[in-house]
Design a protein around this motif. Sequence first.
Motif, PDB file in Angstrom:
ATOM      1  N   MET A 130       0.826  -1.201   0.000  1.00  0.00           N
ATOM      2  CA  MET A 130       0.000   0.000   0.000  1.00  0.00           C
ATOM      3  C   MET A 130       0.866   1.259   0.000  1.00  0.00           C
ATOM      4  O   MET A 130       0.593   2.217  -0.728  1.00  0.00           O
ATOM      5  N   ILE A 131       1.929   1.248   0.815  1.00  0.00           N
ATOM      6  CA  ILE A 131       2.845   2.393   0.851  1.00  0.00           C
ATOM      7  C   ILE A 131       3.550   2.552  -0.489  1.00  0.00           C
ATOM      8  O   ILE A 131       3.705   3.674  -1.003  1.00  0.00           O
ATOM      9  N   PHE A 132       3.977   1.435  -1.079  1.00  0.00           N
ATOM     10  CA  PHE A 132       4.658   1.498  -2.366  1.00  0.00           C
ATOM     11  C   PHE A 132       3.738   2.048  -3.449  1.00  0.00           C
ATOM     12  O   PHE A 132       4.150   2.858  -4.283  1.00  0.00           O
ATOM     13  N   ALA A 133       2.476   1.610  -3.447  1.00  0.00           N
ATOM     14  CA  ALA A 133       1.516   2.113  -4.438  1.00  0.00           C
ATOM     15  C   ALA A 133       1.285   3.608  -4.257  1.00  0.00           C
ATOM     16  O   ALA A 133       1.197   4.364  -5.243  1.00  0.00           O
ATOM     17  N   LEU A 134       1.202   4.057  -3.007  1.00  0.00           N
ATOM     18  CA  LEU A 134       1.006   5.484  -2.741  1.00  0.00           C
ATOM     19  C   LEU A 134       2.220   6.291  -3.179  1.00  0.00           C
ATOM     20  O   LEU A 134       2.082   7.374  -3.777  1.00  0.00           O
ATOM     21  N   MET A 135       3.429   5.786  -2.901  1.00  0.00           N
ATOM     22  CA  MET A 135       4.645   6.479  -3.334  1.00  0.00           C
ATOM     23  C   MET A 135       4.723   6.535  -4.851  1.00  0.00           C
ATOM     24  O   MET A 135       5.116   7.566  -5.426  1.00  0.00           O
ATOM     25  N   LEU A 136       4.332   5.448  -5.521  1.00  0.00           N
ATOM     26  CA  LEU A 136       4.349   5.427  -6.980  1.00  0.00           C
ATOM     27  C   LEU A 136       3.404   6.480  -7.547  1.00  0.00           C
ATOM     28  O   LEU A 136       3.761   7.216  -8.478  1.00  0.00           O
ATOM     29  N   GLY A 180      12.998   3.189  -8.101  1.00  0.00           N
ATOM     30  CA  GLY A 180      13.530   1.905  -8.532  1.00  0.00           C
ATOM     31  C   GLY A 180      14.398   1.249  -7.472  1.00  0.00           C
ATOM     32  O   GLY A 180      14.336   0.029  -7.268  1.00  0.00           O
ATOM     33  N   THR A 181      15.206   2.060  -6.785  1.00  0.00           N
ATOM     34  CA  THR A 181      16.034   1.530  -5.708  1.00  0.00           C
ATOM     35  C   THR A 181      15.179   0.980  -4.577  1.00  0.00           C
ATOM     36  O   THR A 181      15.424  -0.116  -4.060  1.00  0.00           O
ATOM     37  N   PHE A 182      14.158   1.740  -4.204  1.00  0.00           N
ATOM     38  CA  PHE A 182      13.268   1.302  -3.135  1.00  0.00           C
ATOM     39  C   PHE A 182      12.560   0.003  -3.513  1.00  0.00           C
ATOM     40  O   PHE A 182      12.476  -0.934  -2.704  1.00  0.00           O
ATOM     41  N   ALA A 183      12.065  -0.080  -4.737  1.00  0.00           N
ATOM     42  CA  ALA A 183      11.332  -1.278  -5.170  1.00  0.00           C
ATOM     43  C   ALA A 183      12.254  -2.490  -5.259  1.00  0.00           C
ATOM     44  O   ALA A 183      11.902  -3.585  -4.793  1.00  0.00           O
ATOM     45  N   SER A 184      13.431  -2.323  -5.849  1.00  0.00           N
ATOM     46  CA  SER A 184      14.337  -3.458  -6.019  1.00  0.00           C
ATOM     47  C   SER A 184      14.850  -3.985  -4.682  1.00  0.00           C
ATOM     48  O   SER A 184      15.163  -5.172  -4.562  1.00  0.00           O
ATOM     49  N   CYS A 185      14.935  -3.119  -3.678  1.00  0.00           N
ATOM     50  CA  CYS A 185      15.423  -3.552  -2.366  1.00  0.00           C
ATOM     51  C   CYS A 185      14.346  -4.283  -1.557  1.00  0.00           C
ATOM     52  O   CYS A 185      14.648  -5.273  -0.878  1.00  0.00           O
TER      53      CYS A 185
END
Length: 256
Positions: A130-136, A180-185
């Motif tokens: 949910m946080i990742f979707a909001l950041m995106l 991209g860095t956040f997602a890949s990690c």
Amino acid sequence: MFLLIGSLATADLLAGLGLIFHFAFVYCIQSEVVSLVTVGLLVASFTASICSLLAITIDRYLSLYNALTYYSERTVTRTYIMLILTWGASVSFGMLPIMGWNCLKAPSTCSIVRPLTKNNLIILSVSFFMIFALMLQLYVQICKIVCRHAQQIAVQRHFLPSSHYVTTRKGISTLAVILGTFASCWLPFAIYCLLGDYSYPSLYTYATILPATYNSMINPVIYAYRNHEIQKVLWTLCCGCCSTRMPFRSRSPSDV
């Protein structure tokens, strides 16, 4: 801006200390109580790190969307509210294993991260997505604002279309590197938390959580060192040099 960066730095520091204590106590002092405390510290610190990244993203978006009213008491109040929510939620998640939501008495309910239960880890993983979707979504909006601002500046200053293209591409590429860095990690570990089982080898858990720990190492470079004010302070502290030796230019929060 600097309060949020300080929150991120504190969370990443606690995450590093939590990892050291966890591995040291797990292999040296085999105690269930110590295991719960160290795991709770890890959950709280990593949650605080991710939530701090979200808070920085929100602050960056608002600094562009409401540029004229950004430097006001309202922004300071909003920042304190975000910090309280970030650390309140993080401490709450970290306290859950200690307060009894663990699998020490029911090993079949364990997740890939013992002694967290499967349900606990699912909640953490879903919260991450949910946080990742909001950041995106926020970064997409930031890209639109950056493109619009760059085009307006190019028209006002009579820049060439190629200059406008280079400026816009540089801004979007920077945002792409951050996201991209956040997602890949974090994505490998978050996905494995949903699909993995406690019977799987621990090696799989370590292999997916290792990139997540790299995120705490990369955050200072992405969010702090790129800022000229922080560069100036670090240069002075480490080298004891005068600030005049390093060019200084004030930046807006959206550059951080």
